[in-house]
Design a protein around this motif. Structure first.
Motif, PDB file in Angstrom:
ATOM      1  N   GLN A 201       0.824  -1.206   0.000  1.00  0.00           N
ATOM      2  CA  GLN A 201       0.000   0.000   0.000  1.00  0.00           C
ATOM      3  C   GLN A 201       0.857   1.255   0.000  1.00  0.00           C
ATOM      4  O   GLN A 201       0.550   2.238  -0.692  1.00  0.00           O
ATOM      5  CB  GLN A 201      -0.923   0.003   1.224  1.00  0.00           C
ATOM      6  CG  GLN A 201      -2.020  -1.043   1.191  1.00  0.00           C
ATOM      7  CD  GLN A 201      -2.947  -0.871   0.007  1.00  0.00           C
ATOM      8  OE1 GLN A 201      -3.467   0.218  -0.239  1.00  0.00           O
ATOM      9  NE2 GLN A 201      -3.135  -1.935  -0.761  1.00  0.00           N
ATOM     10  N   THR A 203       3.896   1.532  -1.181  1.00  0.00           N
ATOM     11  CA  THR A 203       4.545   1.639  -2.492  1.00  0.00           C
ATOM     12  C   THR A 203       3.596   2.233  -3.538  1.00  0.00           C
ATOM     13  O   THR A 203       4.006   3.045  -4.380  1.00  0.00           O
ATOM     14  CB  THR A 203       5.031   0.260  -2.966  1.00  0.00           C
ATOM     15  OG1 THR A 203       5.958  -0.261  -2.010  1.00  0.00           O
ATOM     16  CG2 THR A 203       5.687   0.356  -4.331  1.00  0.00           C
ATOM     17  N   SER A 204       2.334   1.833  -3.461  1.00  0.00           N
ATOM     18  CA  SER A 204       1.365   2.295  -4.461  1.00  0.00           C
ATOM     19  C   SER A 204       0.775   3.664  -4.128  1.00  0.00           C
ATOM     20  O   SER A 204       0.186   4.312  -4.997  1.00  0.00           O
ATOM     21  CB  SER A 204       0.229   1.272  -4.598  1.00  0.00           C
ATOM     22  OG  SER A 204      -0.491   1.141  -3.383  1.00  0.00           O
ATOM     23  N   ASN A 205       0.933   4.104  -2.874  1.00  0.00           N
ATOM     24  CA  ASN A 205       0.387   5.393  -2.443  1.00  0.00           C
ATOM     25  C   ASN A 205       1.524   6.410  -2.339  1.00  0.00           C
ATOM     26  O   ASN A 205       2.177   6.530  -1.304  1.00  0.00           O
ATOM     27  CB  ASN A 205      -0.323   5.236  -1.100  1.00  0.00           C
ATOM     28  CG  ASN A 205      -1.061   6.496  -0.673  1.00  0.00           C
ATOM     29  OD1 ASN A 205      -0.793   7.589  -1.174  1.00  0.00           O
ATOM     30  ND2 ASN A 205      -1.986   6.350   0.259  1.00  0.00           N
ATOM     31  N   LYS A 206       1.759   7.122  -3.415  1.00  0.00           N
ATOM     32  CA  LYS A 206       2.896   8.035  -3.482  1.00  0.00           C
ATOM     33  C   LYS A 206       2.771   9.217  -2.509  1.00  0.00           C
ATOM     34  O   LYS A 206       3.774   9.814  -2.121  1.00  0.00           O
ATOM     35  CB  LYS A 206       3.047   8.567  -4.912  1.00  0.00           C
ATOM     36  CG  LYS A 206       3.208   7.484  -5.972  1.00  0.00           C
ATOM     37  CD  LYS A 206       4.404   6.594  -5.693  1.00  0.00           C
ATOM     38  CE  LYS A 206       4.573   5.536  -6.790  1.00  0.00           C
ATOM     39  NZ  LYS A 206       5.690   4.606  -6.489  1.00  0.00           N
ATOM     40  N   ALA A 207       1.544   9.542  -2.124  1.00  0.00           N
ATOM     41  CA  ALA A 207       1.338  10.702  -1.256  1.00  0.00           C
ATOM     42  C   ALA A 207       1.496  10.361   0.228  1.00  0.00           C
ATOM     43  O   ALA A 207       1.561  11.271   1.062  1.00  0.00           O
ATOM     44  CB  ALA A 207      -0.054  11.289  -1.490  1.00  0.00           C
ATOM     45  N   TYR A 208       1.580   9.077   0.558  1.00  0.00           N
ATOM     46  CA  TYR A 208       1.574   8.662   1.970  1.00  0.00           C
ATOM     47  C   TYR A 208       2.740   9.283   2.750  1.00  0.00           C
ATOM     48  O   TYR A 208       2.523   9.890   3.807  1.00  0.00           O
ATOM     49  CB  TYR A 208       1.617   7.140   2.079  1.00  0.00           C
ATOM     50  CG  TYR A 208       1.855   6.653   3.484  1.00  0.00           C
ATOM     51  CD1 TYR A 208       0.857   6.736   4.452  1.00  0.00           C
ATOM     52  CD2 TYR A 208       3.086   6.123   3.856  1.00  0.00           C
ATOM     53  CE1 TYR A 208       1.084   6.301   5.752  1.00  0.00           C
ATOM     54  CE2 TYR A 208       3.313   5.686   5.144  1.00  0.00           C
ATOM     55  CZ  TYR A 208       2.319   5.771   6.088  1.00  0.00           C
ATOM     56  OH  TYR A 208       2.547   5.349   7.375  1.00  0.00           O
ATOM     57  N   ALA A 209       3.971   9.140   2.261  1.00  0.00           N
ATOM     58  CA  ALA A 209       5.136   9.650   2.987  1.00  0.00           C
ATOM     59  C   ALA A 209       5.043  11.153   3.198  1.00  0.00           C
ATOM     60  O   ALA A 209       5.354  11.672   4.280  1.00  0.00           O
ATOM     61  CB  ALA A 209       6.422   9.291   2.242  1.00  0.00           C
ATOM     62  N   ARG A 210       4.601  11.857   2.165  1.00  0.00           N
ATOM     63  CA  ARG A 210       4.456  13.312   2.275  1.00  0.00           C
ATOM     64  C   ARG A 210       3.389  13.666   3.312  1.00  0.00           C
ATOM     65  O   ARG A 210       3.580  14.569   4.133  1.00  0.00           O
ATOM     66  CB  ARG A 210       4.087  13.886   0.903  1.00  0.00           C
ATOM     67  CG  ARG A 210       3.953  15.400   0.887  1.00  0.00           C
ATOM     68  CD  ARG A 210       3.760  15.927  -0.526  1.00  0.00           C
ATOM     69  NE  ARG A 210       2.516  15.472  -1.120  1.00  0.00           N
ATOM     70  CZ  ARG A 210       2.437  14.562  -2.084  1.00  0.00           C
ATOM     71  NH1 ARG A 210       3.539  14.001  -2.560  1.00  0.00           N
ATOM     72  NH2 ARG A 210       1.269  14.200  -2.588  1.00  0.00           N
TER      73      ARG A 210
END
Length: 242
Positions: A201, A203-210
């Motif tokens: 999840q 890896t596929s969710n580019k906005a998560y870390a931000r």
């Protein structure tokens, strides 16, 4: 004067950051379901077609769903199941899992009948087959344990007289001593599956870390305060210098 604070994180933090980390998210992905309720009504189809990652806990969760009118929605419900099962294993508070132990006394001596039904070779009447309907889940639990763990298979083979099944008595204390380490091993594997799901999840969710770092900045607010983070999540720590 320096100030210190602790920031304690749970699943709500990941959810707020946009991660699909609820139990419903995990299980609908794990078994390709449209909604979690399907695991109750179609457990044979959904679980048995996914043998690669099925665990004893998947089967026990289905046992819970069959015996409870409400559906599983949250991780706290899953943790409640784990508590009930483990307390039952240790003999203090069996709850719904007592049905599994008692059913096992009926199922273990006649596992061959279930195997014959699966192979389409059963000589039982339709009425007799229907009478065994409620024991299928217990059969799969026993079959899983016997396939995965020689210690359980040896116990069964040494205690079952298939010619005298009426006199077979399951020693609950012995079963509990065998089951406890097996349940712990499978629980760790179940948790590992969830951790792998979260990695996918993230890896596929580019906005998560931000989103995580933005949330951290909002919560902490005052940069002059030294913050220590205690996280109960399987997700990576916040990439900040505290």
């Amino acid at each position: 004067m320096d100030s210190n604070q602790w920031l304690i994180l749970g699943n709500g933090f990941d959810l707020q950051a946009g991660l699909k980390s609820t139990f419903t998210d995990f299980y609908t992905s794990r078994y390709n379901l449209n909604k979690i309720d399907q695991i109750n009504h179609k457990w044979q189809e959904t679980l048995l077609n996914n043998r690669d990652h099925i665990s004893i806990w998947d089967l026990l969760i289905c046992t819970y769903l069959q015996n409870k009118s409400d559906s599983l929605r949250d991780w706290k419900d899953v943790e409640g199941i784990i508590k009930d099962v483990l307390q039952g294993v240790h003999g203090t508070n069996i709850h719904f899992s007592s049905d599994i132990f008692q059913d096992a006394t009926r199922v273990i001596p006649i596992t061959w009948q279930f195997e014959e039904m699966l192979g389409g070779m059963s000589s039982l009447s339709n009425e007799e087959k229907r009478s065994l309907r409620d024991y299928w889940l217990c059969y799969y639990i026993i079959n899983h344990l016997m396939t995965a763990y020689p210690i359980f298979k040896n116990y069964v083979q040494n205690h079952v007289d298939y010619g005298d099944s009426d006199n077979f008595i399951l020693n609950l204390n012995e079963i509990r001593s065998i089951l406890a380490p097996l349940l712990l091993k499978e629980l760790k594997e179940f948790e590992s599956s969830f951790s792998q799901y979260l990695d996918e999840q993230i890896t596929s969710n580019k906005a998560y870390a931000r989103n995580v770092n933005k949330l951290y900045e909002i919560v902490v607010a005052d940069s002059t305060i030294s913050t220590q983070v205690l996280s109960f999540n399987y997700t990576p720590k916040i990439k900040k210098t505290f």
